[in-house]
Design a protein around this motif. Structure first.
Motif, PDB file in Angstrom:
ATOM      1  N   LEU A 113       0.843  -1.199   0.000  1.00 31.79           N
ATOM      2  CA  LEU A 113       0.000   0.000   0.000  1.00 31.79           C
ATOM      3  C   LEU A 113       0.873   1.243   0.000  1.00 31.79           C
ATOM      4  N   ASN A 114       0.490   2.172  -0.817  1.00 32.72           N
ATOM      5  CA  ASN A 114       1.262   3.387  -0.993  1.00 32.72           C
ATOM      6  C   ASN A 114       0.291   4.527  -1.242  1.00 32.72           C
ATOM      7  N   CYS A 115       0.572   5.667  -0.621  1.00 34.88           N
ATOM      8  CA  CYS A 115      -0.321   6.812  -0.789  1.00 34.88           C
ATOM      9  C   CYS A 115      -0.496   7.198  -2.257  1.00 34.88           C
ATOM     10  N   CYS A 116       0.532   6.966  -3.079  1.00 30.56           N
ATOM     11  CA  CYS A 116       0.485   7.422  -4.466  1.00 30.56           C
ATOM     12  C   CYS A 116      -0.515   6.632  -5.303  1.00 30.56           C
ATOM     13  N   VAL A 117      -1.001   5.484  -4.823  1.00 32.21           N
ATOM     14  CA  VAL A 117      -2.014   4.732  -5.569  1.00 32.21           C
ATOM     15  C   VAL A 117      -3.389   4.868  -4.927  1.00 32.21           C
ATOM     16  N   CYS A 118      -3.511   5.785  -3.987  1.00 29.52           N
ATOM     17  CA  CYS A 118      -4.784   6.010  -3.301  1.00 29.52           C
ATOM     18  C   CYS A 118      -5.602   7.079  -4.038  1.00 29.52           C
ATOM     19  N   ARG A 119      -6.908   6.911  -4.059  1.00 28.72           N
ATOM     20  CA  ARG A 119      -7.793   7.870  -4.738  1.00 28.72           C
ATOM     21  C   ARG A 119      -7.767   9.227  -4.067  1.00 28.72           C
ATOM     22  N   ASN A 120      -7.395   9.263  -2.789  1.00 34.11           N
ATOM     23  CA  ASN A 120      -7.397  10.524  -2.052  1.00 34.11           C
ATOM     24  C   ASN A 120      -6.106  11.322  -2.220  1.00 34.11           C
ATOM     25  N   TYR A 121      -5.167  10.761  -2.944  1.00 34.22           N
ATOM     26  CA  TYR A 121      -3.900  11.436  -3.175  1.00 34.22           C
ATOM     27  C   TYR A 121      -4.015  12.194  -4.491  1.00 34.22           C
ATOM     28  N   VAL A 122      -4.155  13.522  -4.431  1.00 32.48           N
ATOM     29  CA  VAL A 122      -4.521  14.317  -5.605  1.00 32.48           C
ATOM     30  C   VAL A 122      -3.586  15.518  -5.756  1.00 32.48           C
ATOM     31  N   ASP A 123      -3.727  16.192  -6.917  1.00 32.71           N
ATOM     32  CA  ASP A 123      -2.971  17.426  -7.141  1.00 32.71           C
ATOM     33  C   ASP A 123      -3.550  18.527  -6.275  1.00 32.71           C
ATOM     34  N   SER A 124      -2.671  19.340  -5.691  1.00 30.26           N
ATOM     35  CA  SER A 124      -3.143  20.461  -4.880  1.00 30.26           C
ATOM     36  C   SER A 124      -3.731  21.544  -5.776  1.00 30.26           C
ATOM     37  N   TYR A 125      -4.639  22.304  -5.232  1.00 24.23           N
ATOM     38  CA  TYR A 125      -5.329  23.332  -6.019  1.00 24.23           C
ATOM     39  C   TYR A 125      -4.398  24.448  -6.451  1.00 24.23           C
ATOM     40  N   ASN A 126      -3.300  24.669  -5.713  1.00 22.72           N
ATOM     41  CA  ASN A 126      -2.385  25.769  -6.049  1.00 22.72           C
ATOM     42  C   ASN A 126      -1.177  25.305  -6.861  1.00 22.72           C
ATOM     43  N   GLY A 127      -1.177  24.024  -7.271  1.00 20.46           N
ATOM     44  CA  GLY A 127      -0.126  23.519  -8.134  1.00 20.46           C
ATOM     45  C   GLY A 127       1.204  23.277  -7.453  1.00 20.46           C
ATOM     46  N   LEU A 128       1.218  23.188  -6.130  1.00 20.87           N
ATOM     47  CA  LEU A 128       2.471  23.006  -5.405  1.00 20.87           C
ATOM     48  C   LEU A 128       2.844  21.543  -5.218  1.00 20.87           C
ATOM     49  N   GLY A 129       2.013  20.653  -5.721  1.00 24.65           N
ATOM     50  CA  GLY A 129       2.358  19.241  -5.597  1.00 24.65           C
ATOM     51  C   GLY A 129       1.155  18.400  -5.222  1.00 24.65           C
ATOM     52  N   LYS A 130       1.441  17.202  -4.756  1.00 25.47           N
ATOM     53  CA  LYS A 130       0.389  16.284  -4.352  1.00 25.47           C
ATOM     54  C   LYS A 130       0.056  16.470  -2.873  1.00 25.47           C
TER      55      LYS A 130
END
Length: 365
Positions: free
Chosen positions: A299-316
């Motif tokens: 399990l890794n956060c990067c394959v989770c549906r809740n891991y998304v792009d930030s609204y300000n473009g600063l990352g995940k």
């Protein structure tokens, strides 16, 4: 039409067909209409003209109408006679061509290569060691065509002959060149080309740099063995993007490089590594992370549906960071995903990324 006239002014007809069908030089016959010579192209009678010091001796049509192909036909006949005589009269007559030796994996190699994985050398052969005969206008063994010259061995008739084609006005057709016979096609533009053949033999011009523009060789080989795939010593430095998965679930994806023959893991502690053979990492991580997840199920956060792009473009970010009471931005801590009550595999994204396939060729270490 002007181009043809200019060519005849620069290239005088100094050889012609004699009364017995032989090729004769203008200096060896009587001057005037009594020379008894004929045009090698149109077969009309010629006169031998002596022009003194300003112009060389040459033949001209008695009718006063010049033949457009007289000079080219002369070159063709001259090449056949001069080259045949040079072959028969000398103990050495060289043939040389560019020989390429490739890496055994060249055809299936997945690396991005910035040059051909090969070495190039010029191989030279003394044809007189293998052949002792040369004849004009001899038919090919397996096609209904005639060659300008046929070089063969009278003592070893089983030895495959070499056919010579002189290209003056027309190149040989593809069916002939690729008939399976050993053929040397030679471009003849003037008498200097014939002199070079007599002096040097059939030597292909080497292409020292595959990226630089240069004049093509006037001598080309067909049906000869001119390459192999046995060069085990050759290697190349390559650039690639490396994806690494550790037992902890942490991942890395970065640009790397190394020798193509040294495929090794970046760390003895890595669980799984992929090398994508491209210097561009676009979309590579998204594909590799799902391959790693499918193989090991970590399990890794990067394959989770809740891991998304930030609204300000600063990352995940984790969009549930407030609910889970974790920092909004943090270095990816994959151990958190193993025990996270909100972890939800993004199956839709995973299926789409894997369906699209790898964005570049890769190997698994």
């Amino acid at each position: 039409m002007k181009k043809v006239q200019q060519k005849h002014e620069a290239h005088m007809l100094i050889y012609a067909v004699g009364s017995k069908g032989q090729l004769v030089n203008v200096d060896d016959v009587r001057t005037g209409n009594e020379c008894g010579c004929f045009c090698p192209a149109c077969k009309e009678p010629l006169m031998a003209k002596n022009q003194g010091l300003k112009r060389i001796h040459h033949f001209a049509h008695q009718s006063g109408t010049e033949c457009d192909f007289a000079y080219e036909s002369m070159l063709h006949l001259l090449a056949k006679e001069k080259v045949r005589n040079a072959f028969l009269d000398n103990e050495e007559f060289l043939m040389g061509f560019e020989y390429k030796s490739y890496c055994p994996k060249s055809k299936q190699c997945v690396y991005v290569r910035y040059d051909e994985c090969r070495t190039i050398q010029q191989k030279l052969f003394n044809l007189k060691k293998y052949y002792d005969s040369c004849e004009q206008e001899i038919c090919y063994d397996n096609i209904r065509r005639r060659s300008d010259l046929k070089i063969y061995s009278s003592t070893h008739p089983e030895r495959e002959p070499i056919y010579i084609e002189f290209c003056v006005t027309h190149a040989s057709d593809e069916a002939k060149l690729h008939s399976g016979n050993k053929i040397i096609e030679i471009l003849i533009e003037d008498e200097d080309d014939i002199s070079n053949l007599i002096k040097n033999g059939f030597i292909e011009k080497m292409s020292f740099n595959m990226y630089s523009e240069q004049e093509p060789s006037k001598i080309n080989f067909y049906g000869f063995k001119m390459e192999d795939y046995n060069n085990h010593a050759i290697n190349s430095n390559i650039e690639f993007v490396r994806y690494v998965l550790y037992q902890s679930g942490k991942t890395r994806c970065y640009q790397d490089g190394g020798n193509c023959k040294e495929a090794r893991k970046s760390s003895p502690h890595s669980l799984f590594e992929m090398r994508f053979h491209t210097p561009v990492s676009f979309e590579i991580y998204d594909y590799a992370k799902y391959v790693g997840f499918q193989k090991y199920g970590i399990l890794n956060c990067c394959v989770c549906r809740n891991y998304v792009d930030s609204y300000n473009g600063l990352g995940k970010i984790c969009r549930l960071y407030k609910h889970l009471q974790i920092p909004q931005y943090e270095t990816l801590d994959t151990s958190r995903a193993k025990s996270c009550r909100c972890f939800m595999l993004d199956k839709e994204d995973m299926e789409q990324k894997l369906k699209n396939g790898a964005p570049a060729p890769y190997d698994i270490l």
